[in-house]
Design a protein around this motif. Sequence first.
Motif, PDB file in Angstrom:
ATOM      1  N   MET A 235       0.818  -1.210   0.000  1.00 48.68           N
ATOM      2  CA  MET A 235       0.000   0.000   0.000  1.00 48.68           C
ATOM      3  C   MET A 235       0.853   1.260   0.000  1.00 48.68           C
ATOM      4  O   MET A 235       0.426   2.304  -0.508  1.00 48.68           O
ATOM      5  N   ALA A 236       2.072   1.179   0.536  1.00 47.02           N
ATOM      6  CA  ALA A 236       2.959   2.338   0.464  1.00 47.02           C
ATOM      7  C   ALA A 236       3.264   2.656  -0.993  1.00 47.02           C
ATOM      8  O   ALA A 236       3.312   3.822  -1.406  1.00 47.02           O
ATOM      9  N   GLY A 237       3.461   1.607  -1.797  1.00 47.85           N
ATOM     10  CA  GLY A 237       3.706   1.810  -3.218  1.00 47.85           C
ATOM     11  C   GLY A 237       2.482   2.338  -3.944  1.00 47.85           C
ATOM     12  O   GLY A 237       2.566   3.293  -4.735  1.00 47.85           O
ATOM     13  N   ILE A 238       1.332   1.744  -3.665  1.00 42.79           N
ATOM     14  CA  ILE A 238       0.094   2.166  -4.328  1.00 42.79           C
ATOM     15  C   ILE A 238      -0.268   3.603  -3.954  1.00 42.79           C
ATOM     16  O   ILE A 238      -0.725   4.386  -4.796  1.00 42.79           O
ATOM     17  N   ARG A 239      -0.041   3.952  -2.702  1.00 41.54           N
ATOM     18  CA  ARG A 239      -0.400   5.294  -2.240  1.00 41.54           C
ATOM     19  C   ARG A 239       0.365   6.378  -2.990  1.00 41.54           C
ATOM     20  O   ARG A 239      -0.133   7.487  -3.180  1.00 41.54           O
ATOM     21  N   HIS A 240       1.572   6.049  -3.437  1.00 41.22           N
ATOM     22  CA  HIS A 240       2.410   7.062  -4.086  1.00 41.22           C
ATOM     23  C   HIS A 240       2.446   6.937  -5.610  1.00 41.22           C
ATOM     24  O   HIS A 240       3.188   7.667  -6.263  1.00 41.22           O
ATOM     25  N   LEU A 241       1.651   6.045  -6.174  1.00 39.64           N
ATOM     26  CA  LEU A 241       1.589   5.949  -7.630  1.00 39.64           C
ATOM     27  C   LEU A 241       0.984   7.213  -8.223  1.00 39.64           C
ATOM     28  O   LEU A 241      -0.011   7.737  -7.700  1.00 39.64           O
ATOM     29  N   PRO A 242       1.534   7.733  -9.297  1.00 40.97           N
ATOM     30  CA  PRO A 242       0.893   8.858  -9.984  1.00 40.97           C
ATOM     31  C   PRO A 242      -0.527   8.473 -10.402  1.00 40.97           C
ATOM     32  O   PRO A 242      -0.771   7.321 -10.801  1.00 40.97           O
ATOM     33  N   ARG A 243      -1.434   9.408 -10.329  1.00 36.19           N
ATOM     34  CA  ARG A 243      -2.836   9.088 -10.607  1.00 36.19           C
ATOM     35  C   ARG A 243      -3.069   8.464 -11.977  1.00 36.19           C
ATOM     36  O   ARG A 243      -3.856   7.511 -12.095  1.00 36.19           O
ATOM     37  N   PRO A 244      -2.427   8.939 -13.051  1.00 34.66           N
ATOM     38  CA  PRO A 244      -2.656   8.288 -14.350  1.00 34.66           C
ATOM     39  C   PRO A 244      -2.313   6.799 -14.334  1.00 34.66           C
ATOM     40  O   PRO A 244      -3.007   5.998 -14.961  1.00 34.66           O
ATOM     41  N   LEU A 245      -1.270   6.419 -13.609  1.00 34.41           N
ATOM     42  CA  LEU A 245      -0.913   5.003 -13.493  1.00 34.41           C
ATOM     43  C   LEU A 245      -1.903   4.264 -12.602  1.00 34.41           C
ATOM     44  O   LEU A 245      -2.304   3.132 -12.900  1.00 34.41           O
ATOM     45  N   PHE A 246      -2.302   4.895 -11.516  1.00 33.03           N
ATOM     46  CA  PHE A 246      -3.236   4.265 -10.585  1.00 33.03           C
ATOM     47  C   PHE A 246      -4.557   3.948 -11.280  1.00 33.03           C
ATOM     48  O   PHE A 246      -5.155   2.895 -11.052  1.00 33.03           O
TER      49      PHE A 246
END
Length: 251
Positions: A235-246
């Motif tokens: 979740m630390a990784g997902i939380r910091h993903l740029p929105r277009p990638l998320f």
Amino acid sequence: MKDAFGAPQSLLILGGTSEIGLATARRLVTRRTRTVFLAGRPSEGLEAAAESLRSIGAEVHTVAFDALDTGSHEVVLGKVFAEGDIDMVLLAFGVLGDQARDEQEPPAAVQVAQVNYTGAVSASLVCAAALQTQGHGSLVVLSSVAGERARRANFIYGSSKAGLDAFCQGLADAMHGSGVHVMTVRPGFVRTRMTAGLPAAPLATTPGEVAAAIELGLRRRSTTIWVPGALRVVMAGIRHLPRPLFRRLPV
């Protein structure tokens, strides 16, 4: 009062038919917990839950409690604490809702928010104050990794858990030094009745595994636990993903 090993001897579960709550109660009863209060809407399910714990040696009381009726919380929960010290409160109620329907029916979305956030805030504050008055005890609140970052598929539920999670972090700080231990539990996908029929997410877990993590967290006096623990990194990784990638993730 907790025993010499830090195990609670009395337990109040808000959401008395919760599978995670009951798994935690069973685990603690097989240790040293002797008295359990199951708070929830009166039902055959609540009585069956009480009987299941009595069968393994617990003294169990059922309490009529409605998360949505916040005006009754002080009176209802005050009566429980008047019976004697409560070593641990487990806030285990919550609703998932139906995202597709709730987007089209705002009152249904509001009810999800009221149960998961407003009701939980009310009950937590009442219990925290009672624990502070008695000078000891743990308040354990079931949050969710869904609150870490709102996903298209369940942002109504996720946002309610995000609010609750932030509240619990602040409450833990407010209670620091008072003798009251506040612990936030962030499970991932848990295989329960609430998630029946939904495709299991990676790192899916069970009520029993969450219960084991709660017990360990109590012994360590953790303020936040993840179940399973690997979700902390994920979740630390997902939380910091740029929105277009998320947005392109299949979540």
